[in-house]
Design an enzyme around this catalytic site. Structure first.
Site, PDB file in Angstrom:
ATOM      1  N   GLU A  60       0.910  -1.170   0.076  1.00 55.21           N
ATOM      2  CA  GLU A  60       0.022   0.051   0.032  1.00 55.21           C
ATOM      3  C   GLU A  60       0.786   1.360   0.007  1.00 55.21           C
ATOM      4  O   GLU A  60       1.238   1.681   0.958  1.00 55.21           O
ATOM      5  CB  GLU A  60      -0.831  -0.099   1.005  1.00 55.21           C
ATOM      6  CG  GLU A  60      -1.878  -1.289   1.017  1.00 55.21           C
ATOM      7  CD  GLU A  60      -2.833  -1.568   2.251  1.00 55.21           C
ATOM      8  OE1 GLU A  60      -3.603  -2.583   2.329  1.00 55.21           O
ATOM      9  OE2 GLU A  60      -2.625  -0.783   3.174  1.00 55.21           O
ATOM     10  N   GLU A 210      -8.399   4.528   4.783  1.00 52.03           N
ATOM     11  CA  GLU A 210      -8.300   4.015   3.359  1.00 52.03           C
ATOM     12  C   GLU A 210      -8.307   4.864   2.238  1.00 52.03           C
ATOM     13  O   GLU A 210      -9.208   5.542   1.952  1.00 52.03           O
ATOM     14  CB  GLU A 210      -9.564   2.755   3.307  1.00 52.03           C
ATOM     15  CG  GLU A 210      -9.489   1.743   4.236  1.00 52.03           C
ATOM     16  CD  GLU A 210      -8.515   0.716   4.015  1.00 52.03           C
ATOM     17  OE1 GLU A 210      -7.726   0.519   2.905  1.00 52.03           O
ATOM     18  OE2 GLU A 210      -8.379  -0.334   4.828  1.00 52.03           O
TER      19      GLU A 210
HETATM   20 ZN   LIG Z   1      -4.146  -2.059   4.466  1.00 52.86          ZN
END
Ligand SMILES: [Zn+2]
Length: 244
Positions: A60, A210
Site C-alpha cells: 500500500e 483507506e
Molecule cells: Zn491495508
C-alpha cells in the site's frame, strides 16, 4: 543533503542507520528501523501527540508517498513542526517485496497478549513498545492515523474505519470530511489492528484511513489525497507543498 528524505529511502532499501538532527521547529531521531520521532522545540497550543503509520501492509504505497511529502515539507521548512510526531513504516520486508505481508497479516497482531512468533509478530511487539513509549512521553490528546489503501474497488474510494471501543468514540468526523474522507465505518467488535491498539490501550482518537486502491510506487494519484494535508498540519499540494 536531505536527511529526512534520505531516512525514507534508506529505510526502504535497508541501509538506514540510527541518526538524529534538527529541522524547522524541532528535532528528529530514529528509534528503530522505520520508526522516526519528531519533537517540537515549542509545541503549539493544543498540540496533539500524533502517530502516523504507513506500510503496515507492504504493497500500500500511496501512504508511504504521503509520508515522504510530509517529511520533505518539514525538511524544506514549508511547514513547522508544532506537535510531537511518531512516523512509522510498518512492515519493512513486505514494503521491499511489494507484498501485503510476508508470513502473516501484521494488522491483526497488535495486542498485548500476542503469543505468535515470527518476523511479523516481532515487528508488532516492537511497534507496540514504541507507541507505548511515545504516548508515555507525550500523553496529550493522542491521535493515531493509520494510512492504508484498499484491495478492492469501493463505492467510496476514501473512507475511515473507527476501531471498536467500549467507550463512546470521540468524533472528529468534520475533520475527516475535510480531509476528503467520503464515508466512516464503525467497527462493532475488537479487531487487533494498529489503530485499534492505540484506541484500546491508550484511549487515542484513532482511525484506519483507506485512501483509494492499492497501486505500485509512482502510480498513485496523490492529488486525490490533497485533503489529507491539513490533517497533518500541512498546506495542500496545490498550495505549494508539492515536493516532486
Ligand atoms: Zn491495508
Amino acid at each position: 543533503m536531505s536527511l529526512l528524505d534520505d531516512w525514507l529511502a534508506l529505510t526502504l532499501d535497508g541501509s538506514a542507520h540510527a541518526h538524529q538532527g534538527e529541522l524547522a521547529g524541532g528535532r528528529y531521531r530514529t528509534l528503530a528501523p522505520g520508526v522516526l520521532e519528531l519533537t517540537p522545540t515549542r509545541p503549539a497550543p493544543q498540540a496533539r501527540s500524533v502517530v502516523i503509520a504507513a506500510g503496515i501492509h507492504g504493497n500500500e504505497t500511496a501512504p508511504i508517498e504521503l509520508v515522504g511529502e510530509l517529511l520533505a515539507a518539514l525538511e524544506a521548512g514549508k511547514i513547522t513542526l508544532g506537535a510531537p510526531l511518531l512516523v512509522i513504516l510498518g512492515n519493512l520486508p513486505a514494503i521491499r517485496a511489494g507484498t501485503r505481508f510476508v508470513e502473516t497479516n501484521l494488522n491483526r497482531l497488535f495486542r498485548h497478549d500476542l503469543a505468535a512468533e515470527g518476523d511479523e509478530p516481532e515487528r508488532a511487539r516492537q511497534l507496540m513498545q514504541r507507541v507505548d513509549d511515545f504516548y508515555a512521553r507525550h500523553p496529550a490528546r493522542p491521535l493515531h492515523l493509520d494510512m492504508h489503501t484498499a484491495i478492492r474497488d469501493s463505492r467510496y474510494p476514501r473512507f475511515a474505519v473507527v476501531p471498536f471501543t467500549e467507550q463512546q468514540p470521540t468524533s472528529h468526523w468534520p475533520a475527516l470530511a475535510g480531509a476528503g474522507m467520503q464515508a466512516v465505518l464503525l467497527q462493532h467488535q475488537h479487531s487487533w489492528t494498529f489503530s485499534h491498539y492505540s484506541r484500546h490501550y491508550h484511549a487515542a482518537e484513532a482511525y484506519t484511513l483507506e485512501l483509494g486502491k492499492v497501486r505500485p510506487f509512482g502510480a498513485n494519484d496523490l492529488d486525490a489525497l490533497d485533503g489529507m494535508a491539513p490533517l497533518a498540519g500541512m498546506p495542500g499540494r496545490r498550495a505549494g507543498a508539492r515536493s516532486g
